[in-house]
Design a protein around this motif. Structure first.
Motif, short mmCIF file in Angstrom:
data_model
loop_
_atom_site.label_atom_id
_atom_site.label_comp_id
_atom_site.label_asym_id
_atom_site.label_seq_id
_atom_site.Cartn_x
_atom_site.Cartn_y
_atom_site.Cartn_z
N ALA A 21 0.82 -1.21 0.00
CA ALA A 21 0.00 0.00 0.00
C ALA A 21 0.85 1.25 0.00
CB ALA A 21 -0.92 0.01 1.22
N PHE A 22 0.32 2.31 -0.60
CA PHE A 22 0.78 3.66 -0.34
C PHE A 22 -0.08 4.20 0.79
CE2 PHE A 22 2.66 3.46 -4.57
CZ PHE A 22 3.82 4.20 -4.41
N LEU A 23 0.55 4.79 1.79
CA LEU A 23 -0.16 5.38 2.91
C LEU A 23 0.24 6.85 3.01
CD1 LEU A 23 1.15 2.37 4.06
CD2 LEU A 23 -0.79 2.78 5.60
N PHE A 47 2.02 28.03 -4.59
CA PHE A 47 1.20 27.09 -5.34
C PHE A 47 1.71 25.67 -5.14
CE2 PHE A 47 0.00 31.02 -7.18
CZ PHE A 47 -1.14 30.84 -7.94
N TYR A 48 0.82 24.70 -5.33
CA TYR A 48 1.24 23.30 -5.31
C TYR A 48 1.32 22.78 -6.73
CZ TYR A 48 0.98 18.22 -4.84
OH TYR A 48 1.22 16.87 -4.97
N ALA A 49 2.48 22.26 -7.13
CA ALA A 49 2.67 21.64 -8.45
C ALA A 49 2.17 20.21 -8.38
CB ALA A 49 4.14 21.69 -8.84
N ILE A 50 1.01 19.94 -8.96
CA ILE A 50 0.33 18.68 -8.68
C ILE A 50 0.96 17.50 -9.41
CG2 ILE A 50 -1.77 20.03 -8.39
CD1 ILE A 50 -2.99 18.44 -10.72
N LYS A 51 1.93 17.75 -10.31
CA LYS A 51 2.61 16.64 -10.96
C LYS A 51 3.28 15.73 -9.93
CE LYS A 51 5.16 19.43 -13.40
NZ LYS A 51 4.85 20.74 -12.76
N ALA A 52 3.65 16.26 -8.78
CA ALA A 52 4.30 15.46 -7.74
C ALA A 52 3.37 14.39 -7.19
CB ALA A 52 4.79 16.35 -6.61
N ASN A 53 2.11 14.72 -7.07
CA ASN A 53 1.09 13.77 -6.58
C ASN A 53 -0.27 14.41 -6.80
OD1 ASN A 53 -0.75 12.20 -5.03
ND2 ASN A 53 0.92 11.49 -3.73
N SER A 54 -1.00 13.90 -7.77
CA SER A 54 -2.27 14.51 -8.15
C SER A 54 -3.48 13.71 -7.68
CB SER A 54 -2.34 14.70 -9.67
OG SER A 54 -2.28 13.44 -10.33
N VAL A 365 7.26 -6.10 7.03
CA VAL A 365 6.90 -5.07 6.05
C VAL A 365 8.03 -4.05 5.97
CG1 VAL A 365 5.31 -3.18 5.50
CG2 VAL A 365 4.42 -5.38 6.32
N ILE A 366 8.50 -3.81 4.76
CA ILE A 366 9.46 -2.73 4.51
C ILE A 366 8.66 -1.47 4.23
CG2 ILE A 366 11.18 -1.86 2.89
CD1 ILE A 366 12.29 -4.66 2.69
N LEU A 367 8.97 -0.42 4.98
CA LEU A 367 8.25 0.84 4.87
C LEU A 367 9.19 1.90 4.29
CD1 LEU A 367 5.61 2.41 5.54
CD2 LEU A 367 6.63 2.94 7.77
N PHE A 368 8.98 2.22 3.01
CA PHE A 368 9.79 3.25 2.36
C PHE A 368 9.26 4.62 2.76
CE2 PHE A 368 10.52 -0.44 -0.34
CZ PHE A 368 11.89 -0.39 -0.50
N LEU A 369 10.17 5.48 3.21
CA LEU A 369 9.82 6.81 3.70
C LEU A 369 9.90 7.83 2.57
CD1 LEU A 369 12.03 6.61 6.92
CD2 LEU A 369 9.68 5.78 6.61
N TYR A 370 9.32 9.00 2.80
CA TYR A 370 9.36 10.09 1.83
C TYR A 370 8.95 9.59 0.44
CZ TYR A 370 11.36 13.61 4.92
OH TYR A 370 11.54 14.54 5.92
N ALA A 371 7.83 8.91 0.39
CA ALA A 371 7.32 8.33 -0.85
C ALA A 371 6.07 9.04 -1.36
CB ALA A 371 7.03 6.84 -0.64
N GLY A 372 5.82 10.25 -0.87
CA GLY A 372 4.60 10.95 -1.23
C GLY A 372 4.67 11.76 -2.50
N TRP A 376 3.84 6.69 -7.02
CA TRP A 376 2.80 6.07 -7.83
C TRP A 376 2.57 6.82 -9.13
CZ3 TRP A 376 0.38 1.76 -8.66
CH2 TRP A 376 -0.88 1.73 -9.27
N SER A 377 2.63 8.15 -9.08
CA SER A 377 2.23 8.96 -10.24
C SER A 377 3.14 8.77 -11.45
CB SER A 377 2.19 10.45 -9.84
OG SER A 377 3.49 10.91 -9.48
N ILE A 378 4.39 8.38 -11.26
CA ILE A 378 5.30 8.26 -12.41
C ILE A 378 5.58 6.80 -12.77
CG2 ILE A 378 6.42 10.44 -11.85
CD1 ILE A 378 8.89 8.78 -10.96
#
Length: 400
Positions: A21-23, A47-54, A365-372, A376-378
């Motif tokens: 999962a992405f959390l 502004f928020y550049a939504i390409k990072a996570n839309s 479970v391996i929890l990857f940090l700073y994954a926001g 997923w978007s790319i």
């Protein structure tokens, strides 16, 4: 992070399927971005550049906080408008189609960042057919010198913006076209800058350039878009961009250098959402091959492409799970170097290589940090047709 780990451990007890999962911690996201907006100088907009996570829950969380959204496609325009009909939108990116330019007009986009003289002429013609005038910024690829960063969009040949050597021609063309209004310039030149002091100097350099153009071409300008470019340090999570140093230096610099009645726009993406997101994946197997140890996870780069895209070891922690329902001994490693890989049939499906973990077992479970951001978007979601991860938003009403 504790509530993320607690959620994972509870979910592991309640489900038989491997966890993937992405959390997202939306409370953290709101607090992080609100603090940035509150600390900005009065003559700036964030502004928020939504390409990072839309993802829509992310947009819904940020809509009441940021001054607007930066988009790079008509699809992103529509996503923003599904969340808010009136929030300001600024629209950039090379290669905008007629459909996208018309869509920008129909969806009341505030500013279009024009990337070429051909795009400028097309926009003027499309506006003429609708008897309207569109406010624009000219995006310029500066000659530099510019600070170094992970990604460069300016200071060298790229597909972004108008070459600074052609800016006089572009300005004169914009002034001659009756259905566009030149409001300023877009000078986003780099991405993932970690040096706060250098970022203040970069904005000052931008101001100096546009003041020269304004004087030379008799322009009354409203906006400088300084882009985003503020980075995230994935190699050392404790050594991040010094925001307080940045805004502390930005305020007096703008007071001394920014022309009256001009506003500086910032369009941060990664810096806003990276720290609120996690990619959590269960370990399916631990095996040795040619003298190296591999942890194979339920997932991989088809979900989370950022590590292989940037060719780095993505930071992670281990969330232990005591659930084990097989009748044989559970395999694990202690204080051992290993490589974390996904399920894909390619040796490039690597998320972290040759890293030492204190303790890891099959079923943990391996929890990857700073994954926001740019996770997923790319990613190439349907390669090999593995199941998609769950998307879980803590602190909100959305759970997909």
């Amino acid at each position: 992070m504790n509530k993320i780990a607690d959620y994972i451990q509870t979910a592991k007890l309640e489900s038989d399927k491997p966890f993937c999962a992405f959390l997202y911690d939306l409370d953290h996201l709101r607090a992080h971005v609100q603090a940035r907006v509150d600390s900005m100088p009065a003559n700036t907009r964030y502004f928020y550049a939504i390409k990072a996570n839309s993802e829509l829950p992310i947009l819904r969380a940020l809509a009441p906080i940021v001054h607007g959204f930066e988009v790079a496609s008509i699809g992103e325009v529509r996503k923003v408008r599904s969340v808010s009909q009136d929030t300001p939108i600024i629209f950039g990116g090379p290669g905008k189609s007629d459909e996208e330019l018309i869509g920008a007009l129909e969806h009341n986009v505030s500013l279009i960042h024009v990337e070429s003289m051909h795009e400028l002429r097309r926009l003027n013609e499309l506006c003429a057919k609708r008897d309207t005038v569109m406010p624009i910024l000219l995006r310029v690829n500066l000659r530099g010198p510019l600070p170094t960063a992970t990604l460069a969009m300016g200071g060298r040949p790229t597909q972004f913006g108008i070459d600074e050597m052609q800016i006089a021609e572009a300005i004169q063309l914009a002034k001659s076209l009756p259905h566009v209004k030149l409001e300023g310039f877009h000078l986003h030149s780099l991405s993932n800058n970690l040096n706060a002091a250098e970022h203040v100097k970069l904005v000052k350099y931008y101001i100096e350039r546009i003041k020269g153009w304004a004087a030379e071409h008799d322009l009354e300008l409203s906006y400088l878009n300084a882009g985003g470019g503020i980075g995230v340090n994935y190699a050392d999570l404790e050594d991040q961009f010094d925001w307080d140093l940045f805004v502390g230096g930005l305020q007096p610099m703008l007071e001394a250098n920014l022309p009256e009645n001009m506003t500086v726009l910032f369009e941060c993406g990664r810096y806003n959402t990276a720290s609120c997101g996690y990619y959590a994946v269960e370990v399916l197997d631990i095996k040795e091959n040619h003298g190296k140890t591999y942890a194979i996870i339920r997932g991989g780069t088809q979900h989370f492409r950022l590590p292989v895209s940037w060719q780095h070891n993505h930071p992670f922690v281990v969330v232990p799970s005591e659930r084990w329902e097989y009748g044989f001994e559970r395999k694990g490693v202690e204080d051992q170097q290993l490589t974390v890989v996904g399920q894909l049939c390619t040796p490039k499906d690597v998320l972290a290589s040759d890293v030492t973990v204190p303790n890891l077992r099959i079923g943990d479970v391996i929890l990857f940090l700073y994954a926001g951001a740019y996770g997923w978007s790319i990613s190439h979601h349907d390669f090999l047709s593995h199941p998609h991860p769950d998307h879980i938003y803590l602190g909100g009403d959305d759970h997909v």
